[in-house]
Design an enzyme around this catalytic site. Structure first.
Site, PDB file in Angstrom:
ATOM      1  N   HIS A  35      37.883  33.219  44.317  1.00 34.64           N
ATOM      2  CA  HIS A  35      38.046  32.059  45.215  1.00 34.64           C
ATOM      3  C   HIS A  35      36.832  31.121  45.161  1.00 34.64           C
ATOM      4  O   HIS A  35      36.537  30.431  46.129  1.00 34.64           O
ATOM      5  CB  HIS A  35      38.320  32.517  46.659  1.00 34.64           C
ATOM      6  CG  HIS A  35      39.655  33.180  46.789  1.00 34.64           C
ATOM      7  ND1 HIS A  35      40.824  32.475  46.979  1.00 34.64           N
ATOM      8  CD2 HIS A  35      40.023  34.485  46.694  1.00 34.64           C
ATOM      9  CE1 HIS A  35      41.845  33.323  47.032  1.00 34.64           C
ATOM     10  NE2 HIS A  35      41.389  34.548  46.856  1.00 34.64           N
ATOM     11  N   ASP A  37      36.515  29.206  42.245  1.00 29.80           N
ATOM     12  CA  ASP A  37      36.824  28.137  41.269  1.00 29.80           C
ATOM     13  C   ASP A  37      37.123  26.808  41.961  1.00 29.80           C
ATOM     14  O   ASP A  37      36.570  25.773  41.599  1.00 29.80           O
ATOM     15  CB  ASP A  37      37.914  28.548  40.271  1.00 29.80           C
ATOM     16  CG  ASP A  37      39.233  29.003  40.858  1.00 29.80           C
ATOM     17  OD1 ASP A  37      39.359  29.087  42.102  1.00 29.80           O
ATOM     18  OD2 ASP A  37      40.167  29.276  40.069  1.00 29.80           O
ATOM     19  N   GLY A 122      53.120  39.352  39.501  1.00 30.33           N
ATOM     20  CA  GLY A 122      52.653  39.552  40.875  1.00 30.33           C
ATOM     21  C   GLY A 122      51.556  40.594  41.010  1.00 30.33           C
ATOM     22  O   GLY A 122      51.313  41.125  42.083  1.00 30.33           O
ATOM     23  N   GLY A 124      48.404  39.923  40.164  1.00 31.76           N
ATOM     24  CA  GLY A 124      47.111  39.238  40.230  1.00 31.76           C
ATOM     25  C   GLY A 124      46.466  39.114  38.868  1.00 31.76           C
ATOM     26  O   GLY A 124      45.252  38.944  38.759  1.00 31.76           O
ATOM     27  N   SER A 126      47.668  36.847  36.626  1.00 32.57           N
ATOM     28  CA  SER A 126      47.968  35.492  36.156  1.00 32.57           C
ATOM     29  C   SER A 126      49.086  35.384  35.135  1.00 32.57           C
ATOM     30  O   SER A 126      48.949  34.727  34.101  1.00 32.57           O
ATOM     31  CB  SER A 126      46.731  34.853  35.555  1.00 32.57           C
ATOM     32  OG  SER A 126      45.771  34.750  36.511  1.00 32.57           O
ATOM     33  N   SER A 128      51.565  33.651  35.650  1.00 32.81           N
ATOM     34  CA  SER A 128      52.001  32.246  35.658  1.00 32.81           C
ATOM     35  C   SER A 128      51.115  31.382  34.770  1.00 32.81           C
ATOM     36  O   SER A 128      51.606  30.538  34.028  1.00 32.81           O
ATOM     37  CB  SER A 128      52.088  31.701  37.086  1.00 32.81           C
ATOM     38  OG  SER A 128      50.862  31.835  37.734  1.00 32.81           O
ATOM     39  N   GLU A 161      50.969  24.037  38.507  1.00 28.02           N
ATOM     40  CA  GLU A 161      50.954  24.818  39.758  1.00 28.02           C
ATOM     41  C   GLU A 161      50.935  23.884  40.968  1.00 28.02           C
ATOM     42  O   GLU A 161      51.672  24.082  41.932  1.00 28.02           O
ATOM     43  CB  GLU A 161      49.709  25.713  39.830  1.00 28.02           C
ATOM     44  CG  GLU A 161      49.601  26.756  38.748  1.00 28.02           C
ATOM     45  CD  GLU A 161      50.408  28.005  39.038  1.00 28.02           C
ATOM     46  OE1 GLU A 161      50.969  28.131  40.140  1.00 28.02           O
ATOM     47  OE2 GLU A 161      50.480  28.861  38.133  1.00 28.02           O
ATOM     48  N   ASP A 173      42.364  30.706  36.016  1.00 28.36           N
ATOM     49  CA  ASP A 173      43.380  31.460  35.277  1.00 28.36           C
ATOM     50  C   ASP A 173      43.794  30.746  33.993  1.00 28.36           C
ATOM     51  O   ASP A 173      43.907  31.354  32.932  1.00 28.36           O
ATOM     52  CB  ASP A 173      44.623  31.674  36.163  1.00 28.36           C
ATOM     53  CG  ASP A 173      44.270  32.354  37.472  1.00 28.36           C
ATOM     54  OD1 ASP A 173      43.119  32.800  37.616  1.00 28.36           O
ATOM     55  OD2 ASP A 173      45.146  32.429  38.348  1.00 28.36           O
ATOM     56  N   TYR A 223      47.201  31.340  50.536  1.00 29.96           N
ATOM     57  CA  TYR A 223      46.218  30.931  49.515  1.00 29.96           C
ATOM     58  C   TYR A 223      45.781  29.486  49.779  1.00 29.96           C
ATOM     59  O   TYR A 223      44.584  29.185  49.840  1.00 29.96           O
ATOM     60  CB  TYR A 223      46.831  31.060  48.110  1.00 29.96           C
ATOM     61  CG  TYR A 223      45.888  30.614  47.000  1.00 29.96           C
ATOM     62  CD1 TYR A 223      45.056  31.518  46.360  1.00 29.96           C
ATOM     63  CD2 TYR A 223      45.832  29.277  46.598  1.00 29.96           C
ATOM     64  CE1 TYR A 223      44.186  31.109  45.353  1.00 29.96           C
ATOM     65  CE2 TYR A 223      44.971  28.866  45.591  1.00 29.96           C
ATOM     66  CZ  TYR A 223      44.159  29.785  44.972  1.00 29.96           C
ATOM     67  OH  TYR A 223      43.306  29.365  43.977  1.00 29.96           O
TER      68      TYR A 223
HETATM   69  C1  GLA Z   1      44.359  32.782  41.842  1.00 28.43           C
HETATM   70  C2  GLA Z   1      44.171  31.313  41.467  1.00 28.43           C
HETATM   71  C3  GLA Z   1      42.793  31.066  40.851  1.00 28.43           C
HETATM   72  C4  GLA Z   1      41.685  31.647  41.722  1.00 28.43           C
HETATM   73  C5  GLA Z   1      42.011  33.085  42.131  1.00 28.43           C
HETATM   74  C6  GLA Z   1      41.028  33.637  43.113  1.00 28.43           C
HETATM   75  O1  GLA Z   1      44.388  33.582  40.706  1.00 28.43           O
HETATM   76  O2  GLA Z   1      45.162  30.912  40.546  1.00 28.43           O
HETATM   77  O3  GLA Z   1      42.609  29.698  40.630  1.00 28.43           O
HETATM   78  O4  GLA Z   1      41.442  30.845  42.827  1.00 28.43           O
HETATM   79  O5  GLA Z   1      43.305  33.194  42.692  1.00 28.43           O
HETATM   80  O6  GLA Z   1      39.779  33.755  42.540  1.00 28.43           O
END
Ligand code: GLA
Length: 388
Positions: A35, A37, A122, A124, A126, A128, A161, A173, A223
């Protein structure tokens, strides 16, 4: 990685029998820097050896896209000129990235696409971003003479996104998926976009993910809420210091945060406090890695977990439980990875503890939640590429 033939056989079967080009893009891990970025801070991700593979081919139409999601066995056709776009959430990634690539000057026309993935959804990791960068890579190649640079492709994924999927994510990501390099983590400064490859071979340790299988869902979720809290704190600090320029929490000090504590309220204050601490932790981890001090790296990972759980409030019971087990087993470092609200913990484990840790985690988690966590050994792989 999946086999090309697996994707190709479906592409042939579901469309007109012709073959296209095949592209792949990975999911990611993140050693530390969560969190940060979208707060202009640092992140420390690496691509993994799991991701999305897509076969794509121009179909000669002006704007008809025929898309097949192999894993879901779902077919959706839509028009690029339809302002609403498709409803199916997976198809919106294709629609969104196509429109974003068009904005970058790529003359995208109708195409056929079939894709599959082996990056868990899902979790975590990435999935997507892996889709976005895979499709961007394909469209850039098929319609754009590969003129769009890697950074712009990553940004197009992020814009997808924001504009079509409802997640105001940062750039980590998509960056990791596009720029990944086997064997290397990357330290990215999200404000200047400068980055460095960091060969990562921790002697005597390994990285392993434990997937709680609690599905994390960022769209329309808390988020965006977290991001709003951070931006709110910055606004208050800026108002107090009109002489300065405060764009993100990166520009703010601990003293300035304390000054606005009462006005922004305890919740926003705690969230910003986590971000300021996390910003420093990424740099501390880099120093520790340079010194080969993995125990220090691990200590910082536990601090991140604590902050994500108590201050940023993006953990859940299952993830805290996995973190506690890691601690009890003497694991060097463990924390929630990615956006949170479910998904995985990332664990830095000494080789000699590995078996015992995995066995204990499986057993205890199963006793409490009725199923085992999934275990993924991390292999750091390459970024987006054309396979054939
Ligand atoms: C998700 C978001 C990223 C980042 C993380 C947390 O993966 O897509 O941009 O903020 O959460 O670090």
């Amino acid at each position: 990685m999946m086999e090309i033939d697996f994707v190709r056989s479906r592409f042939i079967k579901h469309f007109d029998g012709k073959t296209g080009n095949v592209y792949a893009s990975p999911g990611r891990i993140n050693l530390i820097g969560e969190h940060t970025d979208y707060n202009g801070g640092f992140v420390f991700p690496g691509a993994v050896d799991k991701g999305i593979m897509a076969e794509m081919r121009a179909n000669g139409t002006e704007d008809t896209v025929m898309a097949y999601a192999i894993d879901l066995k779902d077919r959706v056709d839509f028009h690029l000129n339809d302002p609403a776009g498709p409803r199916a959430s997976w198809a919106r990634y294709i629609y969104g990235i196509a429109l974003e690539m068009k904005k970058l000057g790529v003359p995208v026309k109708g195409f056929n696409i079939a894709f599959a993935g082996d990056v868990p959804l899902g979790a975590g990791m990435s999935s997507s971003a892996a889709m976005e960068s895979c499709f961007a890579c394909g469209l850039n190649d098929i319609f754009g003479d590969n003129k769009v640079c890697q950074w712009d492709m990553a940004l197009a994924g992020q814009a997808t996104e924001h504009n079509y999927c409802g997640v105001n994510c940062g750039i980590m990501d998509q960056f990791a998926s596009v720029f990944g390099k086997a064997g290397c983590l990357m330290r990215l400064d999200c404000r200047s976009r400068e980055f460095e490859y960091f060969p990562f071979k921790p002697d005597g340790y390994r990285l392993v993910l434990l997937d709680s299988v609690v599905k994390h869902q960022l769209a329309g979720s808390p988020y965006n809420d977290r991001r709003n809290s951070c931006e709110n704190v910055v606004k208050h600090i800026q108002a107090k210091h009109p002489e300065g320029k405060f764009e993100t929490l990166r520009d703010c000090t601990w003293e300035q945060l304390d000054e606005v504590r009462a006005e922004v309220g305890e919740e926003d204050y705690k969230r910003a406090r986590f971000v300021l601490g996390e910003k420093d932790r990424v740099l501390a981890v880099c120093d520790a890695l340079n010194e080969g001090d993995y125990e220090k790296v691990g200590e910082l990972m536990y601090q991140t977990h604590e902050g994500l759980s108590k201050d940023y409030e993006v953990s859940c019971e299952e993830l805290d439980f996995l973190n506690d087990i890691a601690k009890e087993c003497g694991v060097t470092g463990s924390r929630i990875m990615g956006g949170g609200f479910g998904g995985c913990t990332i664990n830095l484990v000494r080789n000699d503890l590995y078996r015992q840790f995995i066995a204990t985690a499986k057993q205890k988690f199963n006793e409490k939640y009725g199923h085992e966590p999934k275990v993924y050994d991390v292999v750091i792989g390459d970024g987006s590429r054309k396979l054939c």
